[in-house]
Write a protein that holds these residues in place. Structure first.
Motif, PDB file in Angstrom:
ATOM      1  N   ALA A   1       0.816  -1.215   0.000  1.00  0.00           N
ATOM      2  CA  ALA A   1       0.000   0.000   0.000  1.00  0.00           C
ATOM      3  C   ALA A   1       0.850   1.266   0.000  1.00  0.00           C
ATOM      4  O   ALA A   1       0.403   2.324  -0.470  1.00  0.00           O
ATOM      5  N   LEU A   2       2.089   1.169   0.478  1.00  0.00           N
ATOM      6  CA  LEU A   2       2.994   2.325   0.479  1.00  0.00           C
ATOM      7  C   LEU A   2       3.696   2.515  -0.864  1.00  0.00           C
ATOM      8  O   LEU A   2       4.413   3.496  -1.051  1.00  0.00           O
ATOM      9  N   ALA A   3       3.501   1.576  -1.787  1.00  0.00           N
ATOM     10  CA  ALA A   3       4.027   1.663  -3.158  1.00  0.00           C
ATOM     11  C   ALA A   3       5.538   1.835  -3.238  1.00  0.00           C
ATOM     12  O   ALA A   3       6.036   2.673  -4.004  1.00  0.00           O
ATOM     13  N   PRO A   4       6.326   1.046  -2.492  1.00  0.00           N
ATOM     14  CA  PRO A   4       7.776   1.082  -2.697  1.00  0.00           C
ATOM     15  C   PRO A   4       8.109   0.432  -4.033  1.00  0.00           C
ATOM     16  O   PRO A   4       7.270  -0.269  -4.616  1.00  0.00           O
ATOM     17  N   THR A   5       9.312   0.650  -4.511  1.00  0.00           N
ATOM     18  CA  THR A   5       9.716   0.013  -5.774  1.00  0.00           C
ATOM     19  C   THR A   5      10.318  -1.365  -5.552  1.00  0.00           C
ATOM     20  O   THR A   5      10.477  -2.138  -6.502  1.00  0.00           O
ATOM     21  N   HIS A   6      10.642  -1.701  -4.283  1.00  0.00           N
ATOM     22  CA  HIS A   6      11.328  -2.954  -3.984  1.00  0.00           C
ATOM     23  C   HIS A   6      10.913  -3.407  -2.596  1.00  0.00           C
ATOM     24  O   HIS A   6      10.743  -2.594  -1.686  1.00  0.00           O
ATOM     25  N   ILE A   7      10.735  -4.713  -2.428  1.00  0.00           N
ATOM     26  CA  ILE A   7      10.434  -5.289  -1.115  1.00  0.00           C
ATOM     27  C   ILE A   7      11.349  -6.485  -0.890  1.00  0.00           C
ATOM     28  O   ILE A   7      11.455  -7.368  -1.750  1.00  0.00           O
ATOM     29  N   SER A   8      12.026  -6.500   0.256  1.00  0.00           N
ATOM     30  CA  SER A   8      12.822  -7.661   0.673  1.00  0.00           C
ATOM     31  C   SER A   8      12.035  -8.374   1.758  1.00  0.00           C
ATOM     32  O   SER A   8      11.603  -7.754   2.732  1.00  0.00           O
ATOM     33  N   HIS A   9      11.849  -9.685   1.584  1.00  0.00           N
ATOM     34  CA  HIS A   9      10.947 -10.447   2.448  1.00  0.00           C
ATOM     35  C   HIS A   9      11.698 -11.663   2.981  1.00  0.00           C
ATOM     36  O   HIS A   9      11.925 -12.633   2.270  1.00  0.00           O
ATOM     37  N   TYR A  10      12.119 -11.596   4.247  1.00  0.00           N
ATOM     38  CA  TYR A  10      12.995 -12.604   4.828  1.00  0.00           C
ATOM     39  C   TYR A  10      12.283 -13.407   5.901  1.00  0.00           C
ATOM     40  O   TYR A  10      11.496 -12.852   6.680  1.00  0.00           O
ATOM     41  N   GLN A  11      12.617 -14.682   5.991  1.00  0.00           N
ATOM     42  CA  GLN A  11      12.159 -15.481   7.124  1.00  0.00           C
ATOM     43  C   GLN A  11      13.054 -15.207   8.322  1.00  0.00           C
ATOM     44  O   GLN A  11      14.285 -15.179   8.205  1.00  0.00           O
ATOM     45  N   LEU A  12      12.454 -14.979   9.488  1.00  0.00           N
ATOM     46  CA  LEU A  12      13.230 -14.807  10.706  1.00  0.00           C
ATOM     47  C   LEU A  12      13.891 -16.144  11.057  1.00  0.00           C
ATOM     48  O   LEU A  12      13.217 -17.165  11.170  1.00  0.00           O
ATOM     49  N   THR A  13      15.194 -16.131  11.201  1.00  0.00           N
ATOM     50  CA  THR A  13      15.929 -17.329  11.586  1.00  0.00           C
ATOM     51  C   THR A  13      16.742 -17.035  12.835  1.00  0.00           C
ATOM     52  O   THR A  13      17.117 -15.889  13.090  1.00  0.00           O
ATOM     53  N   LEU A  14      17.005 -18.074  13.609  1.00  0.00           N
ATOM     54  CA  LEU A  14      17.780 -17.930  14.831  1.00  0.00           C
ATOM     55  C   LEU A  14      19.257 -18.090  14.499  1.00  0.00           C
ATOM     56  O   LEU A  14      19.714 -19.187  14.183  1.00  0.00           O
ATOM     57  N   GLU A  15      19.988 -16.981  14.532  1.00  0.00           N
ATOM     58  CA  GLU A  15      21.408 -16.993  14.189  1.00  0.00           C
ATOM     59  C   GLU A  15      22.246 -17.198  15.447  1.00  0.00           C
ATOM     60  O   GLU A  15      21.899 -16.710  16.523  1.00  0.00           O
ATOM     61  N   PRO A  16      23.368 -17.917  15.314  1.00  0.00           N
ATOM     62  CA  PRO A  16      24.241 -18.132  16.476  1.00  0.00           C
ATOM     63  C   PRO A  16      24.716 -16.802  17.076  1.00  0.00           C
ATOM     64  O   PRO A  16      24.823 -15.789  16.382  1.00  0.00           O
ATOM     65  N   ASN A  17      24.974 -16.834  18.360  1.00  0.00           N
ATOM     66  CA  ASN A  17      25.527 -15.673  19.079  1.00  0.00           C
ATOM     67  C   ASN A  17      24.598 -14.462  19.088  1.00  0.00           C
ATOM     68  O   ASN A  17      25.051 -13.321  19.077  1.00  0.00           O
ATOM     69  N   THR A  18      23.297 -14.727  19.042  1.00  0.00           N
ATOM     70  CA  THR A  18      22.313 -13.651  19.191  1.00  0.00           C
ATOM     71  C   THR A  18      21.482 -13.918  20.442  1.00  0.00           C
ATOM     72  O   THR A  18      21.436 -15.043  20.961  1.00  0.00           O
ATOM     73  N   ALA A  19      20.790 -12.879  20.900  1.00  0.00           N
ATOM     74  CA  ALA A  19      19.940 -13.045  22.082  1.00  0.00           C
ATOM     75  C   ALA A  19      18.822 -14.047  21.821  1.00  0.00           C
ATOM     76  O   ALA A  19      18.456 -14.834  22.708  1.00  0.00           O
TER      77      ALA A  19
END
Length: 388
Positions: A191-209
């Motif tokens: 609805a905001l009409a950007p020209t590009h959208i990046s759509h990532y799955q949240l993953t649990l990366e090592p050494n993060t909270a």
């Protein structure tokens, strides 16, 4: 086979952010105590670039920069005047393409970005917003400091300032997220009409909270259902998928990221920045990465200690390095590009390619390295075939 010189980009790392997010494994450092030395850091970025150009002069000479990417951290913590100072200095040292894409990552919180018209005047022609979600509860659980309304207002403010090229970063499979919740985020982004959208799955990366204390995430089947539904909605909204996590309106694919995925070259300046260069004289693909911690990098001040590591990519590793990037592209790459970008013949891919084709993960077209729909779903398994 002779190694060809691919397009050349420039990556600039700005390591500070207001607050470190619990899922983030990037080289980013939350603000504590005294403000960071933004102006000094900007000047040292140019010193770092000078040192790299001295070291890699032969491999860079005569080549033009097709894209610049300010990543972080939150680069928009740096005032527009400092971004202009760096870009002016970089143009004195390097030849920029006439249509050079210059992207600045920014977050929606009002304390995290300067004036958008100032960045536009500085030469930044593309903005990338770290939205992640338009659900206030999900934003809170992700540790974000902006609200959904602030995100929407920031994007509209950038558009009012004159920005036509805008990317929105979104995540899905968030803590306790439903399919409808994931779709609602995508609808609000469109609805905001950007020209590009990046759509990532949240993953649990090592050494993060989040890795230390995992939140309740949707299982793989629910995450896949979210991905399929969001892909379909984006396609129906004229956002063509060209990479596993990237969707663009016609003519608005990200030049910088495409150069990564096609195994192009890039200089990396700043704390923790990575660079990759094709040295056609030696026939080697070279990598260099910088010391990660901002304080240590600043103290090195353009000297040898600013380098965290470097060396050529071994012949055994080149096929994996290449395929790790190229197979992310939905349309794949011409098979001939492998030889041009690595200096190796396709024979180096023969065994894993045969297995991938038996599994129906890669198409049978000998002129194209192209994953099937099944291969895209099991991309990690496909890429693992090319490990040395």
């Amino acid at each position: 086979m002779p190694l060809a010189a691919p397009p050349l980009s420039l990556y600039v790392h700005m390591p500070w952010c207001v607050k470190k997010c619990p899922y983030c494994d990037f080289n980013s450092h939350g603000l504590r105590g005294e403000p960071p030395p933004y102006a000094r850091y900007t000047d040292l970025l140019l010193d770092d670039l000078d040192a790299d150009l001295r070291d890699f002069g032969q491999a860079v000479a005569g080549r033009e920069i097709v894209s610049v990417f300010f990543g972080g951290g939150t680069p928009s913590l740096f005032a527009p005047e400092l971004i202009a100072r760096f870009l002016d200095g970089a143009r004195e040292r390097l030849r920029f393409a006439g249509d050079c894409e210059i992207t600045l990552e920014t977050n929606p919180g009002t304390v995290e970005h300067g004036r958008f018209d100032g960045y536009l005047a500085a030469g930044v022609n593309r903005l990338s917003f770290g939205i992640q979600s338009f659900d206030d509860d999900k934003l809170k659980r992700l540790g974000r400091i902006h609200s959904a309304s602030e995100a929407e207002a920031a994007v509209k403010s950038a558009q009012d300032a004159g920005y036509a090229r805008i990317n929105l970063d979104l995540m899905y499979a968030l803590p306790e997220q439903s399919l409808e919740g994931a779709l609602r985020d995508v609808r609000q982004a469109v609805a905001l009409a950007p020209t590009h959208i990046s759509h990532y799955q949240l993953t649990l990366e090592p050494n993060t909270a989040f890795a230390a204390n995992p939140p309740p995430l949707p299982d793989d089947d629910r995450a896949w259902a979210m991905q399929e539904a969001c892909e379909a909605y984006l396609a129906a909204s004229s956002y063509g998928q060209y990479e596993i996590s990237a969707y663009a309106r016609a003519g608005h694919r990200c030049v910088h990221n495409l150069n990564y995925w096609r195994f192009g070259d890039y200089l990396g300046t700043g704390a923790g920045a990575h660079g990759k260069l094709s040295d056609t004289a030696s026939g080697q693909v070279l990598r260099r990465w910088k010391t990660r911690h901002p304080r240590a990098w600043i103290e090195a001040a353009g000297g040898a200690a600013r380098i965290g590591g470097e060396g050529p990519v071994s012949l055994d590793e080149l096929p994996f390095e290449y395929m790790l990037n190229a197979l992310r592209l939905i349309d794949g790459v011409p098979a001939s590009d492998f030889a041009e970008r690595t200096g190796l013949s396709l024979e180096h891919l023969a065994t894993p390619l045969a297995e991938a084709r038996r599994n129906h993960w890669i198409t049978s077209d000998p002129g194209q390295l192209h994953t099937t729909a099944l291969g895209q779903r099991f991309l990690n398994d496909v890429i693992a075939l090319f490990l040395p």
